[in-house]
Every structure is written in structure tokens, then in C-alpha cells.
Design an enzyme around this catalytic site. Structure first.
Site, PDB file in Angstrom:
ATOM      1  N   ASN A 249      38.699  39.086  52.931  1.00  0.00           N
ATOM      2  CA  ASN A 249      39.246  37.982  52.322  1.00  0.00           C
ATOM      3  C   ASN A 249      38.291  37.685  50.916  1.00  0.00           C
ATOM      4  O   ASN A 249      37.073  37.687  51.220  1.00  0.00           O
ATOM      5  CB  ASN A 249      39.271  36.517  53.166  1.00  0.00           C
TER       6      ASN A 249
ATOM      7  N   CYS B 226      33.427  40.966  36.014  1.00  0.00           N
ATOM      8  CA  CYS B 226      32.737  41.419  37.180  1.00  0.00           C
ATOM      9  C   CYS B 226      32.194  42.961  36.773  1.00  0.00           C
ATOM     10  O   CYS B 226      31.863  42.959  35.690  1.00  0.00           O
ATOM     11  CB  CYS B 226      33.619  41.574  38.445  1.00  0.00           C
TER      12      CYS B 226
END
Length: 187
Positions: A118, A143
Site C-alpha cells: 500500500n 522520485c
């Protein structure tokens, strides 16, 4: 429910102030095949980071910016960077931020190889607040590769824009390529 209403208000505030900022800044990009060694005619090379793209007016996305990308990033006039990895920001990048007056927002989301891990909703919600606050624009979200973690945050932004899920997933797939994760698509 209160957080959703707060994000929706921030999104409407963002929409009202979008007209105040220029659509985009015109820059000249140089494409080079790097075959001629030592051929420096004094021109700056503007090399965008891996997976660079415009998300919306004043919002960009990419993979991790390397020093070779700094000249390009300067052309964007960035006020903020949203960094979605837990690792410390490199010293060269911190110096670039400091010398250009760019604020760093770090949301340490672990990168996982497992497809069903998750994504932390609270972290994504906080990062969305930064994206929606026009005082942080122009902003770039990144990222490591500009794929999964960045794709999740951009996907949530698209949901606030009322994009249909198939369009959100199509955009995610374009950047994630063959490595799209099912857990990332559970918007």
C-alpha cells in the site's frame, strides 16, 4: 471526509489562480549526439531529467535530477521540489536548491518491488496539499525514476481534476512502462 473537502477547496483555489500565471516559459533546447569531443561553443545544454513532463500549469514531474539537469531546471523558475523518496537529498542538489531559492518538500515513500504494497494515504494527502498550493508553483514532483511514486501522486491530482480512471491509468502506464504496479493503481 473533512480532508477531501479541504483538498477540494485547495484545488478550486488553484483553479482560480491558474489564469494569473503564464502558461509556459519559452526555452531553447539543444539536442546533441555527443559525438564531437571537446566541441564547446559556449552554449548551455538544457537537458531535462529522466521522464520529465508538464503535468499542469506550474506543475512538472520527472525522475531524479542530476547535476547535468540543473541548467534546464533553472529555466523553469522553480519555487519548490517535491521529493518522494526517503533517502537524503544529495549535497550537490541541496546546493542547487539553496543557490536558486528553491524549497524542498520531502515525503519519504519507500519504493517496493512487491506489487501489492500500500502507498501511505496520509503521505500522499500531505504531498497533494503542497501540489495544490499555488504559492509553491512552479513545482516539480520527482522520485528516483519518475514512474511509480510520482505516478501515484500525479494520479491522485488527476482524480481531483475529475479525470476518468481509464485516463489516469493510461497516463500512469505511459511513464511506468512495463513496471506498472497494481497497488499504485488503487486510487
Amino acid at each position: 471526509m473533512q480532508v477531501a473537502a479541504e483538498l477540494q477547496r485547495a484545488h478550486h483555489h488553484h483553479q482560480r489562480h491558474k489564469q494569473d500565471t503564464p502558461m509556459c516559459r519559452q526555452i531553447q533546447l539543444t539536442i546533441s549526439d555527443h559525438t564531437t569531443a571537446g566541441d564547446d561553443d559556449g552554449e548551455d545544454l538544457f537537458i531535462p531529467p529522466l521522464n520529465f513532463a508538464m503535468v499542469d500549469n506550474g506543475i512538472f514531474r520527472s525522475g531524479f535530477p542530476e547535476p547535468a539537469n540543473f541548467s534546464f531546471l533553472q529555466t523553469l523558475g522553480l519555487r519548490s521540489i517535491i521529493y518522494l523518496c526517503p533517502e537524503p537529498y544529495p549535497e550537490a542538489n541541496m546546493e542547487f536548491l539553496k543557490s536558486n531559492g528553491i524549497k524542498l518538500f520531502q515525503f519519504g515513500i519507500e519504493g517496493h518491488k512487491e506489487p501489492f504494497v500500500n502507498i501511505p494515504e496520509d503521505t500522499i494527502r500531505e504531498a497533494l496539499k503542497v501540489v495544490l498550493d499555488v504559492r509553491n508553483h512552479p513545482v516539480i514532483i520527482h522520485c528516483k525514476r519518475g514512474k511509480h511514486r510520482t505516478g501515484c501522486l500525479v494520479g491522485c491530482y488527476r482524480k481531483l481534476q475529475k479525470w476518468c480512471l481509464s485516463s489516469v491509468f493510461d497516463e500512469y502506464q505511459r511513464f511506468a512502462a512495463a513496471k506498472a504496479r497494481v497497488s499504485d493503481q488503487s486510487l
